[in-house]
Write a protein that holds these residues in place. Structure first.
Motif, PDB file in Angstrom:
ATOM      1  N   THR A  38     -17.457   2.845  -1.624  1.00 50.48           N
ATOM      2  CA  THR A  38     -16.839   1.803  -2.183  1.00 50.48           C
ATOM      3  C   THR A  38     -17.166   0.664  -3.742  1.00 50.48           C
ATOM      4  N   HIS A  39     -18.516   1.577  -3.862  1.00 49.16           N
ATOM      5  CA  HIS A  39     -18.650   1.124  -5.833  1.00 49.16           C
ATOM      6  C   HIS A  39     -18.668   2.579  -6.342  1.00 49.16           C
ATOM      7  N   ILE A  40     -17.861   3.624  -5.965  1.00 46.99           N
ATOM      8  CA  ILE A  40     -17.940   4.628  -6.942  1.00 46.99           C
ATOM      9  C   ILE A  40     -16.194   4.707  -6.427  1.00 46.99           C
ATOM     10  N   PRO A  41     -16.217   4.555  -8.243  1.00 40.75           N
ATOM     11  CA  PRO A  41     -14.325   4.625  -8.528  1.00 40.75           C
ATOM     12  C   PRO A  41     -14.206   6.540  -8.947  1.00 40.75           C
ATOM     13  N   GLY A  42     -12.755   6.894  -8.021  1.00 40.75           N
ATOM     14  CA  GLY A  42     -12.627   7.562  -7.796  1.00 40.75           C
ATOM     15  C   GLY A  42     -12.409   8.325  -6.697  1.00 40.75           C
ATOM     16  N   LYS A  44     -12.429  -4.495   3.119  1.00 38.99           N
ATOM     17  CA  LYS A  44     -11.745  -5.691   2.717  1.00 38.99           C
ATOM     18  C   LYS A  44     -12.893  -6.201   1.890  1.00 38.99           C
ATOM     19  N   ASN A  45     -14.254  -6.374   1.920  1.00 38.96           N
ATOM     20  CA  ASN A  45     -14.698  -6.590   0.306  1.00 38.96           C
ATOM     21  C   ASN A  45     -14.257  -6.101  -0.652  1.00 38.96           C
ATOM     22  N   ALA A  46     -14.506  -4.469  -0.711  1.00 43.98           N
ATOM     23  CA  ALA A  46     -14.258  -4.237  -2.073  1.00 43.98           C
ATOM     24  C   ALA A  46     -12.012  -4.570  -2.295  1.00 43.98           C
ATOM     25  N   SER A  47     -11.278  -4.977  -1.296  1.00 48.50           N
ATOM     26  CA  SER A  47      -9.908  -5.017  -1.957  1.00 48.50           C
ATOM     27  C   SER A  47      -9.146  -3.611  -1.972  1.00 48.50           C
ATOM     28  N   LEU A  48     -10.565  -2.149  -0.804  1.00 45.13           N
ATOM     29  CA  LEU A  48      -9.359  -1.449  -0.271  1.00 45.13           C
ATOM     30  C   LEU A  48      -9.046  -1.258   0.774  1.00 45.13           C
ATOM     31  N   PRO A  49      -7.663  -0.366   0.522  1.00 46.29           N
ATOM     32  CA  PRO A  49      -6.603  -0.351   1.388  1.00 46.29           C
ATOM     33  C   PRO A  49      -7.762   0.553   3.026  1.00 46.29           C
ATOM     34  N   LYS A  50      -6.990  -0.288   4.124  1.00 43.75           N
ATOM     35  CA  LYS A  50      -8.189   0.245   5.601  1.00 43.75           C
ATOM     36  C   LYS A  50      -8.103   1.703   5.506  1.00 43.75           C
ATOM     37  N   ALA A  51      -9.017   1.924   6.559  1.00 41.36           N
ATOM     38  CA  ALA A  51      -9.255   3.145   7.005  1.00 41.36           C
ATOM     39  C   ALA A  51      -8.652   3.271   8.492  1.00 41.36           C
ATOM     40  N   GLU A  52      -7.911   4.440   8.711  1.00 40.50           N
ATOM     41  CA  GLU A  52      -7.644   4.880   9.849  1.00 40.50           C
ATOM     42  C   GLU A  52      -9.024   5.096  10.674  1.00 40.50           C
ATOM     43  N   ILE A  53      -8.790   4.570  11.740  1.00 41.00           N
ATOM     44  CA  ILE A  53      -9.765   4.640  13.387  1.00 41.00           C
ATOM     45  C   ILE A  53     -10.016   5.660  13.811  1.00 41.00           C
ATOM     46  N   GLN A  91      -8.430   1.350  -9.015  1.00 39.85           N
ATOM     47  CA  GLN A  91      -7.246   0.370  -9.803  1.00 39.85           C
ATOM     48  C   GLN A  91      -6.076   0.019  -9.023  1.00 39.85           C
ATOM     49  N   LYS A  92      -5.580   1.299  -8.761  1.00 39.25           N
ATOM     50  CA  LYS A  92      -4.641   1.374  -7.977  1.00 39.25           C
ATOM     51  C   LYS A  92      -4.814   1.106  -6.380  1.00 39.25           C
ATOM     52  N   LEU A  93      -5.485   1.536  -5.650  1.00 38.53           N
ATOM     53  CA  LEU A  93      -6.344   1.814  -4.796  1.00 38.53           C
ATOM     54  C   LEU A  93      -6.402  -0.136  -4.835  1.00 38.53           C
ATOM     55  N   LYS A  94      -6.966  -0.533  -5.420  1.00 35.63           N
ATOM     56  CA  LYS A  94      -7.430  -2.285  -5.520  1.00 35.63           C
ATOM     57  C   LYS A  94      -5.634  -3.280  -4.827  1.00 35.63           C
ATOM     58  N   LEU A  95      -5.602  -2.723  -6.001  1.00 32.77           N
ATOM     59  CA  LEU A  95      -4.253  -3.378  -6.107  1.00 32.77           C
ATOM     60  C   LEU A  95      -2.973  -3.210  -4.038  1.00 32.77           C
ATOM     61  N   GLN A  96      -3.342  -1.879  -3.970  1.00 28.37           N
ATOM     62  CA  GLN A  96      -3.174  -1.707  -2.686  1.00 28.37           C
ATOM     63  C   GLN A  96      -3.648  -2.930  -1.495  1.00 28.37           C
ATOM     64  N   GLY A  97      -5.547  -2.816  -1.707  1.00 29.08           N
ATOM     65  CA  GLY A  97      -5.697  -3.371  -0.747  1.00 29.08           C
ATOM     66  C   GLY A  97      -5.423  -4.581  -0.663  1.00 29.08           C
ATOM     67  N   ALA A  98      -5.361  -4.886  -1.708  1.00 28.98           N
ATOM     68  CA  ALA A  98      -5.084  -6.411  -1.408  1.00 28.98           C
ATOM     69  C   ALA A  98      -4.010  -7.034  -0.918  1.00 28.98           C
ATOM     70  N   GLU A  99      -2.985  -5.927  -0.507  1.00 25.62           N
ATOM     71  CA  GLU A  99      -1.316  -5.724  -0.229  1.00 25.62           C
ATOM     72  C   GLU A  99      -1.694  -6.275   1.255  1.00 25.62           C
ATOM     73  N   ASP A 100      -2.647  -4.560   1.667  1.00 27.34           N
ATOM     74  CA  ASP A 100      -3.123  -4.412   3.614  1.00 27.34           C
ATOM     75  C   ASP A 100      -4.137  -5.921   3.904  1.00 27.34           C
TER      76      ASP A 100
END
Length: 509
Positions: free
Chosen positions: A84-88, A110-119, A498-507
């Motif tokens: 979650t700390h590695i860009p790209g 969630k803590n990194a504001s990244l999209p949910k993963a499939e389980i 940055q795009k992923l973080k915007l998506q994650g915020a919505e998730d």
């Protein structure tokens, strides 16, 4: 008459010897081997049609590295958090035998504001993960016995793989991973984090720059009393009293966890980049503590604990270098991940005393002017000279990732450096720091050592996993992109994150 009898006896002895030499033996792992002049030689299969070498393998540049993690018990969650700390990077899927452990790792996203993963979960959950077309890399941190089947499945589905250690448990698994990597031209990296620790990296740079002269001997070890941990290794149901790691040590002989000690010294000795490990001899003590742990855990008598409490392996290379590797997870003693290089002009040592020993003339020739009169290599360098030497030869990878690694952590930061380098090489279309041949060479020590000890500590020849290509590359080196290409890749990676973080915020609303 006496002469005729003598000739008959000689002919019989010769015939017996020839039969012994020609006889093909098969061990419990299915490995074919035979005697050749007192040395055990294992079968080396020919490279099949459609395969080609993966020395220096590159893949097209990736703007984003899409990852699926398999195995989220002891090591896996830390890897997810580091990514979650590695860009790209995009964590697409999380998989564990127990669904709750995979779900728990969503918290890092969630803590990194990244999209949910499939389980994915269950005994074969990884198979569905590997079939996904939106995953580039499968990162495997399961128990040892599941490293290989998950990696095999991922490679067969066209994925790059990165596998925790030991990445393969026997020669058959080593060869299968080599063949799959060659067939599909996919990266198969061993996640040997000890190659990225500060002392090892700086010392490697010094060795490559000739500070120690020619390195002729090296030592490595993994000595770690695991008594506080035996009860906490994953158990497969109520009937499993031992946990997977103690059970494996009970059933198998040899250095079953060699790569922490072997990996860094193999890089310093240019293994399959100008030299190769040729022959080993292994020796172990009897099992005392291991056997006692089984009896205490299972409340029954342990008739046979295969692995000795302490195993020592001696290796001779094609170019006449010697490597000594030790393994001990059973007896009470200070933690010791020994890394030692003996050169013709200097010496490096980690554990129990960290330091360098070079004479004044060699130190000055290496670009550090000593402030001590009559400095010699009979003792370690004084602190001021040692710090000056380290500063001059600080590895460029540490300069790039060192500060961030100390913040993120993972065995003091070396895990983060390892993961960052993996992603860096994929994003820039470069060869990885460790290839499938490294994986096979470092992991095969277990079975080859077992063969040696089961046959009165006989010498055993290493197979050549590169199939004759070990001398084509001259010297081990890390790959780097040009400053312009590196900057461009970093820019794209940051923009994607940055795009992923915007998506994650919505998730996570």
């Amino acid at each position: 008459m006496r002469r005729i009898l003598y000739l008959i006896v000689c002919i019989a002895l010769c015939a017996c010897t020839a039969t012994n030499t020609d006889k093909v033996n098969v061990n419990e792992h299915g490995t074919e081997w035979k005697w050749d002049g007192g040395t055990i030689v294992v079968n080396t299969p020919e490279r099949e049609a459609g395969q080609k070498s993966v020395l220096g393998l590159t893949a097209p540049k990736m703007e984003v590295v899409r990852v699926g993690f398999v195995g989220l018990g002891m090591r896996g969650p830390g890897a997810v958090e580091r990514f979650t700390h590695i860009p790209g990077t995009h964590i697409v899927a999380l998989c564990d035998h127990e669904a709750s452990r995979a779900e728990a790792c969503q918290e890092y996203l969630k803590n990194a504001s990244l999209p949910k993963a499939e389980i994915y979960s269950g005994e074969k959950g990884y198979e569905e993960l590997c079939k996904r077309e939106d995953i580039d890399l499968v990162y495997i941190a399961t128990d040892w016995l599941h490293h290989f089947p998950v990696a095999k499945c991922a490679l067969e589905n066209g994925k790059h793989v990165a596998i925790e250690v030991p990445s393969a448990m026997n020669l058959n698994e080593c060869w299968t991973l080599v063949n799959l990597s060659e067939k599909y031209q996919k990266h198969c990296m061993i996640l040997e984090n000890c190659c990225y620790d500060w002392f090892e990296m700086n010392t490697l740079n010094m060795a490559q720059q000739g500070v120690f002269g020619e390195v002729i001997r090296a030592q490595g070890a993994y000595i770690h009393d695991l008594s506080p941990f035996w009860k906490h290794y994953w158990k497969n149901g109520e009937s499993d009293k031992l946990g997977w790691r103690l059970d494996y040590n009970m059933r198998h002989r040899g250095d079953v966890y060699a790569t922490h000690g072997l990996g860094p010294v193999a890089q310093a000795l240019d293994i399959h980049r100008g030299d190769r490990m040729k022959t080993l001899v292994a020796m172990d003590t009897k099992s005392v503590n291991g056997k006692a742990w089984v009896e205490a855990s299972a409340d029954s008598v342990c008739e046979n604990f295969r692995n000795g409490d302490h195993t020592t392996t001696l290796i001779r290379t094609e170019n006449g270098k010697v490597i000594e590797i030790q393994h001990n997870v059973m007896t009470p003693q200070p933690y010791n991940r020994l890394y030692q290089l003996t050169g013709t002009k200097g010496f490096a040592n980690k554990y129990p005393i960290e330091g360098y020993a070079v004479g004044g003339d060699q130190l000055e020739a290496s670009g550090v002017k000593p402030e001590v009169d009559n400095l010699n290599a009979h003792s370690f360098l004084p602190e001021k000279e040692m710090n000056a030497l380290v500063e001059k030869y600080r590895h460029p990878i540490l300069k790039k990732y060192g500060d961030m690694a100390k913040e993120v952590g993972g065995h003091g930061g070396m895990d983060f450096i390892m993961d960052s380098r993996l992603v860096y090489c994929l994003q820039n279309g470069l060869p990885l720091d460790m290839d499938v041949y490294d994986l096979a060479e470092w992991c095969c020590l277990a079975e080859l050592g077992e063969l040696s000890m089961d046959n009165n500590c006989a010498p055993v020849e290493f197979p050549d996993f590169t199939r004759g290509d070990w001398n084509k590359v001259k010297g081990y080196r890390h790959a780097f992109a040009s400053p312009e290409d590196e900057a461009e890749a970093a820019k794209k990676a940051e923009a994607y994150t940055q795009k992923l973080k915007l998506q994650g915020a919505e998730d996570w609303k």
